[in-house]
Design a protein around this motif. Structure first.
Motif, short mmCIF file in Angstrom:
data_model
loop_
_atom_site.label_atom_id
_atom_site.label_comp_id
_atom_site.label_asym_id
_atom_site.label_seq_id
_atom_site.Cartn_x
_atom_site.Cartn_y
_atom_site.Cartn_z
N ASP B 167 0.98 -1.23 -0.07
CA ASP B 167 -0.09 0.00 -0.02
C ASP B 167 0.93 1.19 0.03
O ASP B 167 1.96 1.34 0.51
CB ASP B 167 -0.75 -0.08 1.42
N THR B 192 -7.12 0.88 1.98
CA THR B 192 -6.49 -0.54 2.26
C THR B 192 -7.46 -1.58 2.94
O THR B 192 -8.57 -1.14 3.16
CB THR B 192 -5.16 -0.27 3.24
N LYS B 301 -1.18 0.41 8.65
CA LYS B 301 -2.28 0.66 7.70
C LYS B 301 -3.18 1.94 8.73
O LYS B 301 -4.19 2.35 8.16
CB LYS B 301 -2.95 -0.07 7.26
#
Lengths: 191, 309
Positions: B167, B192, B301
Motif C-alpha cells: 500500500d 487499504t 495501515k
C-alpha cells in the motif's frame, strides 16, 4: 534456530571512571558499513559522518562500546528476516554508548583475542574490520603480521594506533567468561 | 511599578531557593519583565498516542538482555469463509497470532549548571525558564522520534510503499488545500484492506491558516464569517480531531499526518514521567530533566501522510 546469548556472555565492565557526570562517554549511531551485530566491548571509531565503524587506526580515537547493536535500547530492526513488518520502534534512537579512550577508564572486556597471552603493560589495538564478527573491533596485543605491539615511534616498532594498556591478567569472570582488564589510552600511529 | 527593593527581595528568594536542599523545588512566579523570543508548545505525540503508565510487573523479560520491553499481541487475520458443496467439511488453520516488542528509552535534557552567585543579577527566574523549556524540549524529542518512525514505516518518501507491504499511504495531492482536496486526503487510509478511517490529523500552524481562506461555499453557513473575524484556525472538521503544531521543522508546510484510533496503530507507555533531578553542592547548582518511555508502531495501515503540492 539461532543459539541464544546470555546476559554477561559478552560485555564491557567499567572498573574505574564510570558513572560520573564528568566521565567521557559518548554516543553515536552505527554506520551502515558495519554489517555484523556488535557486542558491547568492541572497539570503534567515528567515521567522517560521525558514525561508529569498527577498530582503530592512524589518528582515530578509540571508543569502547558499552552498548551492543542488538540491545533493546539501541535496536531499530523493523522487518523480519523474510521481509515482513514486525514493528517500528519509536524510542530507541539507534545511538550506542561508548567510553572515549582519552577519558581515563579502567575497563574489563570479553571482546579480545583469547588465544594470546597478555601481561601488564602490554599495548593493545583493535582491528579495523566492519564485516567480520570475529575480528571487527576485537582487542589484541599484536599487529596484522602477528608482531607484538610496541610504541609506534620505536625504531623497528609496530605502527598501529594504540588504544589500551593491559592492567592485569586475563581471567574468567563471574559468568565464566574470559575477560581482560586494561586502561584506555589514546596513542595514534601511522596505521 | 516594582521598586528596587522588590527586585532585591525577589533575587534573595531566588538565591534562597537555589541554595536550599537538593531535591526541593520551589515554584517561583515568573518575572514578566524579560523579553520573550520564542513561543514554545507542549508536545503533540501524547495527543496522538496517549501514554499508559506501566510498572515492573508489566515488563517482559528476556534471557539475553536486561533492558525493558513489553511484548504486545497483534490481531490475527483469518482466512475467508467459502461456499462448499455437500459431503465436505472445513479446512483447518492453526490458531496463532503475531506479537511485537515495544522497547524503552530514557529521554534526557541537557544538564544545566551554574555558580549560583552568578545568577544574582538576573531579574528573571532563569532557572525556572530553562526548566520549563527543558520539559518542552523533551516533548519535542518525543514528537521528533514519533514522526521519524511514522515516516519510516510509510516508506520514507511520498509514493513509496509501506514497510513490508504494497500500500502507498504517503501520497502527494496536487492541489491547494480546499474542501475537495481535504476529502480526497481522507480517502487514502480506508483504501487499504484494513478499512480504517482517520480520526486524528496533525498539521502545522501555517498550513492550518489555509482554512481561514474557506468561503461560505466551502465551509458553509456563517462559520466562514466567524473564522474570518476570529482568525481561529484550530478547530475540528471532517470528523477529525485536528492537532496543530508550531513545530514546522518537524511537520512541514502543506503536510497532514493522519492517524486512526491509537488501538489500530501501536502502543505508548510511560515508566517514569518527567522527573527533575536537582543537585546543590556549595555554590554550584545543577539540574536536568528526564523521562523513561517506550513506544512502537505495530500496524502501519492506521497511519498516512499527505503532502499538498
Amino acid at each position: 534456530m539461532a543459539a541464544p546469548s546470555l546476559i554477561g556472555e559478552h560485555g564491557l565492565n567499567p572498573l574505574r571512571g564510570w558513572f560520573d557526570e564528568n566521565c567521557l562517554d559518548f554516543y553515536a549511531k552505527l554506520s551502515s558499513n558495519v554489517t555484523v551485530d556488535i557486542y558491547p566491548g568492541r572497539v570503534a571509531h567515528l567515521n567522517s559522518s560521525g558514525e561508529y565503524e569498527l577498530g582503530v587506526s592512524g589518528t582515530q580515537m578509540a571508543i569502547f562500546l558499552f552498548s551492543g547493536s542488538t540491545d533493546f535500547d539501541v535496536a531499530r530492526e523493523n522487518l523480519s528476516a523474510g521481509g515482513y513488518f514486525v514493528s517500528q520502534p519509536v524510542t530507541p534512537s539507534g545511538n550506542m554508548v561508548g567510553f572515549v579512550a582519552s577519558g581515563g577508564f579502567e575497563l574489563e572486556t570479553s571482546e579480545f583475542d583469547t588465544s594470546r597471552t597478555y601481561a601488564p603493560n602490554d599495548l593493545l589495538t583493535a582491528d579495523a574490520n566492519n564485516t567480520s564478527a570475529t575480528l571487527g573491533g576485537v582487542l589484541d596485543n599484536k599487529n596484522s603480521g602477528g608482531t607484538t605491539l610496541t610504541v609506534p615511534w620505536a625504531g623497528g616498532g609496530t605502527t598501529n594506533a594504540i588504544c589500551g594498556v593491559v592492567s592485569g591478567a586475563k581471567y574468567n569472570n563471574e559468568f565464566g567468561v574470559p575477560v581482560l582488564p586494561f586502561w584506555t589510552v589514546y596513542l595514534p600511529g601511522t596505521t | 511599578m516594582p521598586s528596587a527593593a522588590d527586585f532585591t527581595l525577589l533575587n534573595e528568594r531566588l538565591t534562597d531557593c537555589l541554595l536550599s536542599d537538593g531535591m526541593q523545588k520551589d515554584a517561583l512566579d515568573p518575572v514578566h519583565d524579560y523579553t520573550r523570543t520564542t513561543v514554545r508548545e507542549d508536545g503533540f505525540f501524547r495527543r496522538l498516542m496517549p501514554m499508559v503508565g506501566v510498572t515492573n510487573d508489566d515488563l517482559d523479560r528476556d534471557i539475553s538482555d536486561e533492558r525493558m520491553r513489553i511484548i504486545v499481541d497483534r490481531q490475527p487475520n483469518s482466512p475467508a469463509a467459502v461456499t462448499v458443496p455437500f459431503n465436505t467439511g472445513p479446512k483447518s488453520v492453526y490458531i496463532r497470532a503475531q506479537r511485537y516488542p515495544v522497547y524503552f528509552s530514557r529521554i534526557l535534557s541537557r544538564r544545566f549548571q551554574a555558580d549560583v552567585d552568578m545568577l544574582r543579577t538576573y531579574k528573571m527566574d532563569v532557572r525556572q525558564i530553562l526548566s520549563d523549556q527543558a520539559a518542552k524540549d523533551i516533548h519535542t524529542e518525543e514528537d521528533r522520534a514519533w514522526l521519524d518512525a511514522v515516516d519510516t514505516v510509510l516508506g520514507g518518501s511520498a509514493g513509496s510503499t509501506i514497510l513490508g507491504g504494497t500500500d502507498v499511504l504517503w501520497q502527494e495531492i496536487e492541489s491547494s488545500i480546499t474542501r475537495e482536496s481535504l476529502v480526497d486526503m481522507l480517502k487514502i487510509m480506508p483504501a487499504t484492506d484494513s478499512h480504517l478511517m482517520a480520526v486524528k490529523a496533525l498539521t502545522n500552524h501555517i498550513t492550518a491558516l489555509e482554512t481561514l481562506k474557506f468561503g461560505r461555499d466551502e465551509i458553509g453557513g456563517n462559520f466562514s464569517e466567524e473564522l474570518f473575524k476570529s482568525g481561529n484556525f484550530n478547530f475540528d472538521m471532517l470528523g477529525l480531531e485536528f492537532i496543530v503544531s508550531i513545530k514546522r521543522d518537524l511537520v512541514p508546510d502543506n503536510t497532514y499526518y493522519l492517524q486512526a484510533d491509537p488501538k489500530f496503530v501501536g502502543k505508548s507507555y510511560s515508566v517514569e514521567d518527567l522527573v527533575m533531578s536537582v543537585e546543590n553542592k556549595d555554590w554550584m547548582i545543577k539540574f536536568f530533566l528526564y523521562e523513561l518511555i517506550g513506544a512502537g508502531i505495530g500496524h502501519i495501515k492506521g497511519l498516512a501522510r499527505v503532502d499538498f503540492v
